[in-house]
Design an enzyme around this catalytic site. Structure first.
Site, PDB file in Angstrom:
ATOM      1  N   PRO A  45      78.298 -40.458  30.578  1.00  0.00           N
ATOM      2  CA  PRO A  45      79.745 -39.960  29.986  1.00  0.00           C
ATOM      3  C   PRO A  45      79.882 -38.824  29.319  1.00  0.00           C
ATOM      4  CG  PRO A  45      78.730 -41.532  28.520  1.00  0.00           C
ATOM      5  CD  PRO A  45      77.930 -41.707  29.139  1.00  0.00           C
ATOM      6  N   PRO A 172      37.125  -5.851  19.998  1.00  0.00           N
ATOM      7  CA  PRO A 172      35.819  -3.923  19.727  1.00  0.00           C
ATOM      8  C   PRO A 172      34.780  -4.501  19.140  1.00  0.00           C
ATOM      9  CG  PRO A 172      37.190  -4.723  17.908  1.00  0.00           C
ATOM     10  CD  PRO A 172      37.823  -5.509  18.741  1.00  0.00           C
ATOM     11  N   ASP A 195      28.996  -5.758  29.302  1.00  0.00           N
ATOM     12  CA  ASP A 195      28.758  -4.709  29.303  1.00  0.00           C
ATOM     13  C   ASP A 195      28.785  -4.777  27.925  1.00  0.00           C
ATOM     14  OD1 ASP A 195      29.983  -3.335  31.462  1.00  0.00           O
ATOM     15  OD2 ASP A 195      31.805  -3.009  30.274  1.00  0.00           O
ATOM     16  N   LYS A 217      24.805   0.095  30.780  1.00  0.00           N
ATOM     17  CA  LYS A 217      25.686   1.333  30.258  1.00  0.00           C
ATOM     18  C   LYS A 217      24.895   0.996  28.714  1.00  0.00           C
ATOM     19  CE  LYS A 217      28.892   0.971  33.090  1.00  0.00           C
ATOM     20  NZ  LYS A 217      30.340   0.117  33.117  1.00  0.00           N
ATOM     21  N   MET A 326      32.915   7.274  22.798  1.00  0.00           N
ATOM     22  CA  MET A 326      31.732   8.263  23.265  1.00  0.00           C
ATOM     23  C   MET A 326      31.659   9.345  22.473  1.00  0.00           C
ATOM     24  SD  MET A 326      32.507   6.275  26.727  1.00  0.00           S
ATOM     25  CE  MET A 326      34.263   6.928  26.801  1.00  0.00           C
TER      26      MET A 326
HETATM   27  N1  SAH Z   1      37.244   0.385  26.114  1.00  0.00           N
HETATM   28  C1  SAH Z   1      36.939  -0.096  24.891  1.00  0.00           C
HETATM   29  C2  SAH Z   1      36.170   1.602  25.035  1.00  0.00           C
HETATM   30  C3  SAH Z   1      35.128   1.591  25.572  1.00  0.00           C
HETATM   31  S1  SAH Z   1      34.385   3.294  25.588  1.00  0.00           S
HETATM   32  C4  SAH Z   1      37.935  -0.506  24.016  1.00  0.00           C
HETATM   33  O1  SAH Z   1      38.904  -0.327  24.511  1.00  0.00           O
HETATM   34  O2  SAH Z   1      37.172  -0.484  22.730  1.00  0.00           O
HETATM   35  C5  SAH Z   1      32.995   3.003  24.525  1.00  0.00           C
HETATM   36  C6  SAH Z   1      33.372   3.475  23.088  1.00  0.00           C
HETATM   37  O3  SAH Z   1      34.254   2.882  22.592  1.00  0.00           O
HETATM   38  C7  SAH Z   1      32.149   3.590  22.441  1.00  0.00           C
HETATM   39  O4  SAH Z   1      31.535   4.801  22.440  1.00  0.00           O
HETATM   40  C8  SAH Z   1      32.823   3.793  20.956  1.00  0.00           C
HETATM   41  O5  SAH Z   1      33.211   4.972  20.769  1.00  0.00           O
HETATM   42  C9  SAH Z   1      34.412   2.978  21.389  1.00  0.00           C
HETATM   43  N2  SAH Z   1      33.194   1.306  20.435  1.00  0.00           N
HETATM   44  C10 SAH Z   1      34.259   0.676  20.886  1.00  0.00           C
HETATM   45  N3  SAH Z   1      33.215  -0.288  20.415  1.00  0.00           N
HETATM   46  C11 SAH Z   1      33.081  -0.085  19.170  1.00  0.00           C
HETATM   47  C12 SAH Z   1      32.718  -0.746  17.894  1.00  0.00           C
HETATM   48  N4  SAH Z   1      32.690  -2.097  17.533  1.00  0.00           N
HETATM   49  N5  SAH Z   1      32.463   0.233  17.291  1.00  0.00           N
HETATM   50  C13 SAH Z   1      32.533   2.171  16.988  1.00  0.00           C
HETATM   51  N6  SAH Z   1      32.862   2.020  18.189  1.00  0.00           N
HETATM   52  C14 SAH Z   1      32.781   1.299  19.046  1.00  0.00           C
END
Ligand code: SAH
Length: 402
Positions: A45, A172, A195, A217, A326
């Site tokens: 209802p 990271p 990777d 890599k 990098m």
């Molecule tokens: N797609 C990744 C970046 C890839 S390029 C992201 O978003 O983090 C790879 C670079 O990322 C490395 O040469 C370095 O400059 C950085 N990187 C990735 N992991 C890292 C870490 N734990 N500490 C410091 N630099 C890091």
């Protein structure tokens, strides 16, 4: 007292289910019945607002009146939750006479069916009953749902199905910094293509029969070409496997994730992209450096030190944080060019190696001095280089980890 001891899953698609009652309990029941495709008929209802919305959406028919005998005609199942014991009892009697299963919210004594606590993750449905204790069932259900969602309970299929590729950002480095979705997909994977910079500790949690393919890599190590990686993802998905491409950080930040996703799409392979926490933001943060900060800068730019020419004048032109990925091999060029294009030589610079891992190390200097300091400390890749006044906050924000 009757005891529910025969679990069953029902296909209610297109089948009539009658719900007697219009309150919040009825609304929840109706909503899950509608989600499962039932033809729902509500008799009450009065109906509460959320039930009105379902009626308004045209997914439920409503008889806005008291229940009368005959309302269950043609039903496969009935839920009675009118809030009125005598109405519920009458519904239960009619259901019994017509041999229709009856879920009776108010009185489990006269019910002939019970709704379990349910968790759904992907194709898995977990239904929990704890005898007459719905709260206990819900707690169990919540525990199972959490474990399924975060991948700690594996959801791997053991039957053939459509292949699928997930490009998963692993974050990271700290294995706790992957997303819940990413972890869940890892728990379902048949093969993981990984990777070097992905959070490799996550691989230890995989079942023994999950194949791990190293995409490389690493400097000097055998590295698959991008084309070979794309082909592998496509070929495995086509053979029906669930493929996780586990990458460091975020797949779409300097990770060639876009290329891999496009290759899959072009080949007609289903692909899901799961974002990740990028090292460009998280690694400075782990060292106590926010990439933006009120009163210092509201802008940051992520630059690849690896590919392509760099537009130095625009990097040096405004007050902003520069984050180089990098970039270690080009540190001398980076510092010289930025100073040459007008950035103050005393601008603070931080280099954070292996951020968010136990090996994290931070080196701080200025544009003028960072090269010699980094040489002295033998700074190595992978590292994030941060240039800008936000680096000065580090002393106040760093945690024990950094
Ligand atoms: N797609 C990744 C970046 C890839 S390029 C992201 O978003 O983090 C790879 C670079 O990322 C490395 O040469 C370095 O400059 C950085 N990187 C990735 N992991 C890292 C870490 N734990 N500490 C410091 N630099 C890091």
């Amino acid at each position: 007292m009757s005891t529910p001891d025969y679990p069953l899953l029902l296909d209610v698609t297109g089948r009539r289910v009658v719900v007697v009652g219009g309150g919040p309990v009825a609304a929840r029941r109706v909503s899950s019945l509608v989600a499962c495709g039932a033809e729902v008929r509500v008799v009450a209802p009065y109906v509460c607002e959320s039930l009105w919305e379902l009626v308004g959406a045209g997914r439920v028919t409503l008889a806005l009146r008291e229940y009368t005998p005959g309302d269950l005609d043609g039903a496969w199942l009935v839920h009675t939750c009118s809030g009125d014991a005598s109405v519920d009892a009458a519904v239960a009697r009619e259901a019994d006479a017509q041999r229709i299963w009856c879920v009776h919210a108010g009185d489990s004594q006269t019910a002939t069916a019970w709704t379990p606590a349910v968790a759904r993750v992907g194709e898995a449905v977990v239904a929990v009953s704890a005898g007459g204790d719905p709260r206990c069932a819900q707690r169990l259900r919540n525990g199972i749902a959490a474990a399924l969602a975060d991948g700690s309970l594996p959801l791997r299929r053991h039957r053939a199905g459509e292949g699928h590729v997930a490009l998963v950002g692993g974050g990271p480095g700290d294995p706790a910094l992957i997303t819940v979705r990413g972890r869940q997909l890892l728990g379902q994977a048949d093969v993981v293509v990984v990777d070097r910079l992905a959070p490799r500790a996550l691989l230890d949690q995989l079942d023994d029969d999950v194949e791990v393919v190293e995409a490389g890599k690493a400097p000097h190590a055998h590295t698959m070409t991008q084309e070979a990686i794309n082909d592998l993802l496509i070929e495995r998905a086509r053979s029906g496997q669930r493929v996780v491409r586990l990458k460091g950080g975020d797949p779409f930040v300097l990770g060639r994730g876009g290329e891999e996703a496009l290759a899959c799409r072009t080949a007609g392979v289903e692909v899901e992209v799961v974002p990740g926490i990028t090292s460009a933001i998280a690694v400075p943060a782990a060292a106590g450096i926010p990439v933006t900060h009120r009163g210092i800068t509201s802008r940051f730019t992520i630059v690849s030190g690896h590919d392509g020419p760099i537009d130095w004048p625009s990097l040096a032109a405004t007050t902003q944080t520069l984050v180089f990925l990098m970039g270690v091999a080009r540190l001398a060029e980076i510092t010289e060019r930025l100073i040459a294009h007008g950035l103050a030589a005393d601008t603070p610079v931080a280099i954070i190696e292996r951020g968010t891992t136990p090996q994290q190390r931070t080196t701080v200097a200025t544009l003028a001095t960072i090269q010699s300091t980094a040489d002295h400390r033998q700074v190595r890749s992978p590292a994030v280089i941060v240039v800008g006044d936000v680096v000065a906050l580090r002393g106040r924000l760093e945690t024990t980890q950094s």
